[in-house]
Design a protein around this motif. Structure first.
Motif, mmCIF file in Angstrom:
data_model
loop_
_atom_site.group_PDB
_atom_site.id
_atom_site.type_symbol
_atom_site.label_atom_id
_atom_site.label_comp_id
_atom_site.label_asym_id
_atom_site.label_seq_id
_atom_site.Cartn_x
_atom_site.Cartn_y
_atom_site.Cartn_z
ATOM 1 N N UNK A 182 -40.528 -20.492 -59.088
ATOM 2 C CA UNK A 182 -39.553 -20.983 -60.061
ATOM 3 C C UNK A 182 -39.077 -22.390 -59.707
ATOM 4 N N UNK A 183 -38.356 -22.544 -58.617
ATOM 5 C CA UNK A 183 -37.821 -23.858 -58.264
ATOM 6 C C UNK A 183 -38.933 -24.877 -58.025
ATOM 7 N N UNK A 184 -40.079 -24.429 -57.563
ATOM 8 C CA UNK A 184 -41.207 -25.330 -57.325
ATOM 9 C C UNK A 184 -41.973 -25.708 -58.575
ATOM 10 N N UNK A 185 -41.618 -25.120 -59.691
ATOM 11 C CA UNK A 185 -42.285 -25.398 -60.961
ATOM 12 C C UNK A 185 -41.593 -26.594 -61.625
ATOM 13 N N UNK A 186 -42.320 -27.669 -61.929
ATOM 14 C CA UNK A 186 -41.686 -28.856 -62.526
ATOM 15 C C UNK A 186 -41.063 -28.605 -63.896
ATOM 16 N N UNK A 187 -41.449 -27.521 -64.570
ATOM 17 C CA UNK A 187 -40.860 -27.203 -65.869
ATOM 18 C C UNK A 187 -39.488 -26.547 -65.741
ATOM 19 N N UNK A 201 -29.496 -18.848 -76.012
ATOM 20 C CA UNK A 201 -28.287 -19.133 -75.247
ATOM 21 C C UNK A 201 -28.547 -20.203 -74.205
ATOM 22 N N UNK A 202 -27.672 -20.288 -73.229
ATOM 23 C CA UNK A 202 -27.767 -21.339 -72.210
ATOM 24 C C UNK A 202 -29.022 -21.209 -71.356
ATOM 25 N N UNK A 203 -29.405 -19.995 -71.021
ATOM 26 C CA UNK A 203 -30.613 -19.779 -70.216
ATOM 27 C C UNK A 203 -31.786 -19.444 -71.128
ATOM 28 N N UNK A 204 -32.981 -19.752 -70.644
ATOM 29 C CA UNK A 204 -34.184 -19.487 -71.435
ATOM 30 C C UNK A 204 -34.796 -18.127 -71.135
ATOM 31 N N UNK A 205 -34.666 -17.684 -69.877
ATOM 32 C CA UNK A 205 -35.287 -16.427 -69.461
ATOM 33 C C UNK A 205 -34.416 -15.684 -68.475
ATOM 34 N N UNK A 206 -34.576 -14.363 -68.461
ATOM 35 C CA UNK A 206 -34.190 -13.526 -67.334
ATOM 36 C C UNK A 206 -35.498 -12.970 -66.799
ATOM 37 N N UNK A 207 -35.691 -13.089 -65.517
ATOM 38 C CA UNK A 207 -36.875 -12.536 -64.861
ATOM 39 C C UNK A 207 -36.387 -11.435 -63.929
ATOM 40 N N UNK A 208 -36.799 -10.211 -64.200
ATOM 41 C CA UNK A 208 -36.417 -9.045 -63.404
ATOM 42 C C UNK A 208 -37.532 -8.813 -62.392
ATOM 43 N N UNK A 209 -37.185 -8.899 -61.105
ATOM 44 C CA UNK A 209 -38.207 -8.745 -60.075
ATOM 45 C C UNK A 209 -37.825 -7.654 -59.088
ATOM 46 N N UNK A 210 -38.821 -7.168 -58.378
ATOM 47 C CA UNK A 210 -38.644 -6.256 -57.250
ATOM 48 C C UNK A 210 -39.365 -6.893 -56.066
ATOM 49 N N UNK A 211 -38.622 -7.142 -55.004
ATOM 50 C CA UNK A 211 -39.162 -7.834 -53.827
ATOM 51 C C UNK A 211 -39.201 -6.890 -52.629
ATOM 52 N N UNK A 249 -33.630 -21.654 -66.540
ATOM 53 C CA UNK A 249 -33.473 -22.643 -67.606
ATOM 54 C C UNK A 249 -34.583 -23.669 -67.431
ATOM 55 N N UNK A 250 -35.334 -23.912 -68.488
ATOM 56 C CA UNK A 250 -36.418 -24.891 -68.425
ATOM 57 C C UNK A 250 -35.900 -26.298 -68.703
ATOM 58 N N UNK A 251 -36.661 -27.291 -68.230
ATOM 59 C CA UNK A 251 -36.377 -28.686 -68.552
ATOM 60 C C UNK A 251 -36.510 -28.850 -70.069
ATOM 61 N N UNK A 252 -35.757 -29.756 -70.654
ATOM 62 C CA UNK A 252 -35.817 -29.941 -72.110
ATOM 63 C C UNK A 252 -37.212 -30.362 -72.565
ATOM 64 N N UNK A 253 -37.945 -31.124 -71.747
ATOM 65 C CA UNK A 253 -39.295 -31.551 -72.134
ATOM 66 C C UNK A 253 -40.325 -30.419 -72.044
ATOM 67 N N UNK A 254 -39.952 -29.293 -71.469
ATOM 68 C CA UNK A 254 -40.898 -28.196 -71.243
ATOM 69 C C UNK A 254 -40.842 -27.121 -72.327
ATOM 70 N N UNK A 255 -40.130 -27.336 -73.405
ATOM 71 C CA UNK A 255 -39.990 -26.310 -74.452
ATOM 72 C C UNK A 255 -41.340 -25.883 -75.023
ATOM 73 N N UNK A 256 -42.292 -26.781 -75.059
ATOM 74 C CA UNK A 256 -43.623 -26.446 -75.569
ATOM 75 C C UNK A 256 -44.427 -25.583 -74.610
ATOM 76 N N UNK A 257 -43.936 -25.411 -73.390
ATOM 77 C CA UNK A 257 -44.661 -24.631 -72.384
ATOM 78 C C UNK A 257 -44.151 -23.191 -72.274
ATOM 79 N N UNK A 258 -43.254 -22.788 -73.156
ATOM 80 C CA UNK A 258 -42.633 -21.463 -73.060
ATOM 81 C C UNK A 258 -43.659 -20.333 -73.019
ATOM 82 N N UNK A 259 -44.628 -20.267 -73.942
ATOM 83 C CA UNK A 259 -45.596 -19.158 -73.881
ATOM 84 C C UNK A 259 -46.393 -19.145 -72.565
ATOM 85 N N UNK A 260 -46.806 -20.315 -72.095
ATOM 86 C CA UNK A 260 -47.555 -20.387 -70.833
ATOM 87 C C UNK A 260 -46.692 -19.958 -69.656
ATOM 88 N N UNK A 261 -45.434 -20.395 -69.643
ATOM 89 C CA UNK A 261 -44.518 -20.019 -68.567
ATOM 90 C C UNK A 261 -44.356 -18.507 -68.525
#
Length: 169
Positions: A145-150, A121-131, A91-103
């Protein structure tokens, strides 16, 4: 699909604003290609009940119009040293909506990322990863993700098993 079960045509539009309807032949071609994208044209034509030349033209038109977006190999991430899969809601910060394409573009370029889904919906993205392991998963979430201010919130769900669904449903 049996001939006695007629279905209404689905409509699609490509980037070039070309719009047409999918008919039963298109649907049969797409179902067969979804099951085996390497199927030779003559076998594909036989499954769809059309001549090979018609099949070739139909598949070309489906590619050019954007219905067929590409062909790929479905590779087990574990075989590439990335056995742990997770679906991370973001879920992005409300002020970060303009950064969606860059994110989306920035996240999609990361080597762990398999898919990025932009949601309503409530979340903005699902990111499917393989670690490669739990440390790699943790670092991915903390750094990217958590380190991103957006980013306002993340929730990580481990994927125990994945079964690819067919188009027959």
């Amino acid at each position: 699909m049996p001939a006695d079960r007629a279905t209404p045509p689905a409509t699609f539009a490509s980037a070039s604003n070309f719009v047409r309807s999918l008919d039963d032949v298109d649907r049969r071609l797409l179902r067969a290609l979804a099951a085996d994208a390497r199927m030779p044209n003559n076998a594909l034509a036989e499954q769809a009940g059309v001549a090979p030349s018609t099949c070739l033209g139909r598949v070309r038109a489906l590619r050019e119009s954007g219905v067929i977006r590409g062909y790929h190999a479905d590779i087990d991430p574990g075989a590439l040293g990335r056995p742990i899969q997770a679906m991370i809601s973001v879920r992005l910060q409300s002020h970060a909506r303009g950064h969606i394409p860059d994110f989306m573009a920035r996240i999609a370029e990361l080597p762990e990322v398999l898919n990025v889904f932009f949601l309503g919906g409530a979340d903005d993205f699902y990111v499917h990863i393989a670690a490669s392991g739990t440390e790699n998963l943790r670092d991915f979430v903390v750094v990217n993700l958590s380190g991103n201010p957006d980013v306002a919130l993340t929730e990580t769900n481990l994927i125990f098993e994945h079964v690819r669904a067919g188009l027959e449903h």
